[in-house]
Scaffold this motif. Structure first.
Motif, PDB file in Angstrom:
ATOM      1  N   ARG A  71      37.760 118.229-104.347  1.00 17.74           N
ATOM      2  CA  ARG A  71      37.829 116.884-104.787  1.00 17.74           C
ATOM      3  C   ARG A  71      37.493 115.948-103.737  1.00 17.74           C
ATOM      4  N   ASN A  72      37.424 115.029-103.915  1.00 21.12           N
ATOM      5  CA  ASN A  72      37.016 113.836-103.108  1.00 21.12           C
ATOM      6  C   ASN A  72      38.036 113.481-102.313  1.00 21.12           C
ATOM      7  N   PRO A  73      38.025 113.521-100.926  1.00 20.92           N
ATOM      8  CA  PRO A  73      39.438 113.096-100.211  1.00 20.92           C
ATOM      9  C   PRO A  73      39.249 111.726-100.064  1.00 20.92           C
ATOM     10  N   PHE A  74      38.318 110.885-100.699  1.00 19.65           N
ATOM     11  CA  PHE A  74      38.437 109.530-100.189  1.00 19.65           C
ATOM     12  C   PHE A  74      38.921 108.763-101.467  1.00 19.65           C
ATOM     13  N   VAL A  75      39.651 109.632-102.287  1.00 16.47           N
ATOM     14  CA  VAL A  75      40.513 109.011-103.284  1.00 16.47           C
ATOM     15  C   VAL A  75      41.911 109.456-103.062  1.00 16.47           C
ATOM     16  N   VAL A  76      42.686 108.647-102.666  1.00 19.06           N
ATOM     17  CA  VAL A  76      43.902 108.882-102.494  1.00 19.06           C
ATOM     18  C   VAL A  76      45.053 108.411-103.839  1.00 19.06           C
ATOM     19  N   GLU A  77      45.579 109.630-104.414  1.00 27.21           N
ATOM     20  CA  GLU A  77      46.605 109.442-105.326  1.00 27.21           C
ATOM     21  C   GLU A  77      47.854 108.516-104.865  1.00 27.21           C
ATOM     22  N   LYS A  78      47.937 107.471-105.876  1.00 27.09           N
ATOM     23  CA  LYS A  78      49.216 106.634-105.310  1.00 27.09           C
ATOM     24  C   LYS A  78      50.594 107.459-105.391  1.00 27.09           C
ATOM     25  N   GLU A  79      51.409 106.957-104.394  1.00 25.49           N
ATOM     26  CA  GLU A  79      52.689 107.687-104.649  1.00 25.49           C
ATOM     27  C   GLU A  79      53.936 106.506-104.211  1.00 25.49           C
ATOM     28  N   GLY A  80      55.076 106.527-104.548  1.00 23.21           N
ATOM     29  CA  GLY A  80      55.612 105.705-104.099  1.00 23.21           C
ATOM     30  C   GLY A  80      55.754 104.265-104.738  1.00 23.21           C
ATOM     31  N   ALA A  81      56.175 103.057-104.409  1.00 22.04           N
ATOM     32  CA  ALA A  81      56.403 101.800-105.006  1.00 22.04           C
ATOM     33  C   ALA A  81      55.149 101.077-105.032  1.00 22.04           C
ATOM     34  N   PRO A 124      59.701 103.916 -95.658  1.00 28.23           N
ATOM     35  CA  PRO A 124      61.028 103.714 -96.532  1.00 28.23           C
ATOM     36  C   PRO A 124      61.167 102.527 -96.180  1.00 28.23           C
ATOM     37  N   PHE A 125      61.529 101.763 -97.284  1.00 29.72           N
ATOM     38  CA  PHE A 125      62.072 100.550 -97.374  1.00 29.72           C
ATOM     39  C   PHE A 125      63.290 100.325 -98.373  1.00 29.72           C
ATOM     40  N   GLU A 126      64.521 100.414 -97.804  1.00 29.38           N
ATOM     41  CA  GLU A 126      65.954 100.326 -98.567  1.00 29.38           C
ATOM     42  C   GLU A 126      65.846 101.719 -99.448  1.00 29.38           C
ATOM     43  N   ASP A 127      65.679 101.477-100.718  1.00 28.84           N
ATOM     44  CA  ASP A 127      66.003 102.741-101.574  1.00 28.84           C
ATOM     45  C   ASP A 127      64.364 103.105-102.091  1.00 28.84           C
ATOM     46  N   ILE A 128      63.424 102.573-101.767  1.00 36.10           N
ATOM     47  CA  ILE A 128      62.166 102.765-102.163  1.00 36.10           C
ATOM     48  C   ILE A 128      61.329 103.255-101.070  1.00 36.10           C
ATOM     49  N   GLN A 129      59.864 103.563-101.262  1.00 37.05           N
ATOM     50  CA  GLN A 129      58.983 103.868-100.189  1.00 37.05           C
ATOM     51  C   GLN A 129      57.575 103.192-100.547  1.00 37.05           C
ATOM     52  N   PHE A 130      56.749 102.738 -99.626  1.00 42.19           N
ATOM     53  CA  PHE A 130      55.701 102.547 -99.802  1.00 42.19           C
ATOM     54  C   PHE A 130      54.668 103.436 -99.117  1.00 42.19           C
ATOM     55  N   GLN A 131      53.438 103.704 -99.622  1.00 32.56           N
ATOM     56  CA  GLN A 131      52.702 104.606 -99.328  1.00 32.56           C
ATOM     57  C   GLN A 131      51.567 104.031 -98.152  1.00 32.56           C
ATOM     58  N   LEU A 132      51.607 104.337 -97.067  1.00 36.79           N
ATOM     59  CA  LEU A 132      50.557 103.897 -96.320  1.00 36.79           C
ATOM     60  C   LEU A 132      49.340 104.766 -96.100  1.00 36.79           C
ATOM     61  N   VAL A 133      48.137 104.200 -96.249  1.00 36.59           N
ATOM     62  CA  VAL A 133      46.967 104.981 -96.288  1.00 36.59           C
ATOM     63  C   VAL A 133      45.932 104.259 -95.068  1.00 36.59           C
ATOM     64  N   ASN A 154      41.112 100.093-104.418  1.00 45.96           N
ATOM     65  CA  ASN A 154      42.056 100.875-105.153  1.00 45.96           C
ATOM     66  C   ASN A 154      43.434 100.552-104.981  1.00 45.96           C
ATOM     67  N   ALA A 155      43.865  99.825-103.813  1.00 42.54           N
ATOM     68  CA  ALA A 155      45.344  99.791-103.284  1.00 42.54           C
ATOM     69  C   ALA A 155      45.955  98.528-103.906  1.00 42.54           C
ATOM     70  N   ASP A 156      47.315  98.493-103.845  1.00 41.97           N
ATOM     71  CA  ASP A 156      48.040  97.566-104.368  1.00 41.97           C
ATOM     72  C   ASP A 156      47.980  96.610-103.014  1.00 41.97           C
ATOM     73  N   ALA A 157      47.709  96.594-102.190  1.00 45.60           N
ATOM     74  CA  ALA A 157      47.870  95.700-100.869  1.00 45.60           C
ATOM     75  C   ALA A 157      47.096  96.147 -99.683  1.00 45.60           C
ATOM     76  N   VAL A 158      46.578  95.310 -98.776  1.00 48.34           N
ATOM     77  CA  VAL A 158      45.775  95.678 -97.714  1.00 48.34           C
ATOM     78  C   VAL A 158      46.523  95.097 -96.625  1.00 48.34           C
ATOM     79  N   ALA A 159      46.547  95.978 -95.320  1.00 43.17           N
ATOM     80  CA  ALA A 159      47.234  95.421 -94.165  1.00 43.17           C
ATOM     81  C   ALA A 159      45.973  95.423 -93.128  1.00 43.17           C
ATOM     82  N   LEU A 160      45.617  94.111 -92.742  1.00 44.19           N
ATOM     83  CA  LEU A 160      44.486  94.255 -91.601  1.00 44.19           C
ATOM     84  C   LEU A 160      45.142  94.703 -90.177  1.00 44.19           C
ATOM     85  N   VAL A 161      44.718  95.511 -89.689  1.00 40.96           N
ATOM     86  CA  VAL A 161      45.197  95.908 -88.293  1.00 40.96           C
ATOM     87  C   VAL A 161      44.343  95.593 -87.217  1.00 40.96           C
TER      88      VAL A 161
END
Ligand code: GDP
Ligand code: MG
Length: 385
Positions: A71-81, A124-133, A154-161
């Motif tokens: 499988r293409n390792p550059f497609v990351v399946e979503k997990e969490g919120a 983890p955030f309270e009772d949910i989790q965010f997936q960091l990629v 393909n992500a829900d949001a981006v963090a510029l580091v």
């Protein structure tokens, strides 16, 4: 506008739309880019072609790997919120941030280009989790930039580091421009253009807002120029003709973003933060953090929750216990969306819902499908099953 494209560029575009295989489409688009005009009027079309080319190459890669059973390792399946991609230059500390905030074992290394396959972790955030990629680090000249951008798309949001041991504004501008070139905008649009392609019936324009530099006839003319002869165009809020062209080409997408100014522990970081904030004109929230000391990283979860505009609702069966894991929906979601996300039968046979919590006028209020839920609601859905 495609209307004033030179004939050889027109021909290549036609070749592209008629091509049957991914390889043939790639070839036609590459040739189109060679002959396409570079003037301002063709900008959106050029962005579109470049982006489409990158997508096609990625598709080809996926097809090839599938044939080999991988499988293409550059497609990351979503997990969490929600999925949040960390995007930055090599060595800015993306791996370190994942290591500092999640339980994932990731490789942190002073050598650049360590992460060619995205590392992931659950924050983890309270009772949910965010997936960091972690997207592979981007820099002028590296050849996997389009993959990193694909992850952002393909992500829900981006963090510029951003690395505070270097020039933060220079990095911010570079990262922002890379994304903008690929049609990913970090600015929330004032209006929205929706284009629904139809089989027949001509072009209909539903004006629910305002076109700042044009009118309905101009919109129709533009659709004709792109050979869209049957479609409904819905316009909400304030939009420009440029926004409409981008909607036709599918080249503009708003991505919620945050900025992580990392390595706050290094000497001189404080002055650089002040300097950065003086000329920063974006809308994204800025967090000053250190993966080394963990300073500021406790704000990551709450900031993401706010940014993503999420609500959590807790389901309950009549006379049953309240679920301990919430359903996570977008702000503005209604009882209808809750029912739909559980089971289609619940929506089809819906009778009424009972609500406790922030959106209820009184505990156990009876509501219908159009009731808007709020974060922390408890909901019991009654339906004919
Ligand atoms: N002083 C300091 N060094 C850091 C921080 N975060 C990362 N580093 C160092 O920067 C280098 C690159 O980190 P890494 O997480 O691998 O960067 P990536 O390429 O963006 O994944 C490593 O030597 C890390 O130890 C930080 O907050 N402070
Ligand atoms: Mg890394």
């Amino acid at each position: 506008m495609p209307a004033n494209l030179p004939p050889e560029a027109q021909a290549k575009l036609a070749e592209y739309s008629e091509a049957r295989t991914t390889e043939a489409k790639i070839k036609a688009l590459e040739e189109f880019l060679k002959v396409a005009p570079k003037h301002k009027g063709a900008e959106n079309l050029l962005y579109w072609a470049k982006r489409r080319l990158a997508e096609l190459k990625e598709e080809l890669e996926t097809e090839r790997r599938k044939k080999k059973g991988g499988r293409n390792p550059f497609v990351v399946e979503k997990e969490g919120a929600a999925q949040v991609v960390l995007f930055g230059i090599p060595n800015s500390g993306k791996s370190s941030i994942i290591a500092a905030t999640t339980r994932a074992k990731v490789e942190v290394s002073p050598r650049p280009y360590t992460t060619l396959v995205p590392a992931t972790g659950m924050l983890p955030f309270e009772d949910i989790q965010f997936q960091l990629v972690e997207a592979p680090g981007v820099a002028p000249g590296v050849n996997w930039i389009h993959r990193s951008i694909g992850l952002v798309r393909n992500a829900d949001a981006v963090a510029l580091v951003i690395d505070l041991s270097l020039n933060p504004m220079k990095q911010y501008k570079y990262l922002k421009e890379l994304l903008e070139e690929s049609g990913i905008s970090l600015k929330k649009p004032e209006g929205k253009v929706e284009i629904i392609k139809e089989r027949s019936g001509g072009v209909k324009v539903v004006l629910l807002g305002e076109i700042l530099d044009g009118d309905v006839d101009k919109v129709k003319e533009m659709l004709r120029a792109y050979r869209l002869h049957s479609a409904t165009v819905k316009i909400y809020g304030k939009v420009t003709m440029d926004d409409i062209e981008k909607a036709i080409l599918g080249t503009s997408q708003y991505k919620p973003s945050i900025i992580l100014l990392n390595k706050a522990d290094v000497p001189g970081a404080k002055e650089k933060v002040e300097e950065f904030l003086k000329s920063y004109d974006g809308e994204a929230p800025v967090l000053v953090v250190s993966a080394k000391t963990k300073e500021g990283l406790d704000k990551l979860g709450p900031t993401l929750f706010e940014l993503l505009e999420l609500v959590r609702v807790y389901t309950k069966k009549p006379h049953g216990d309240i679920a301990d894991k919430p359903l996570v929906l977008k702000k503005g979601a209604k009882v209808r969306d809750v029912a739909k996300s559980i089971h289609s039968r619940m929506l089809e046979g819906f009778k009424y819902a009972k609500i406790w919590g922030p959106s209820a006028k009184y505990p156990g209020e009876r509501v219908g499908l159009d009731h808007e839920v709020k974060d922390g609601d408890i909901i019991e859905i009654h339906y004919k099953g």
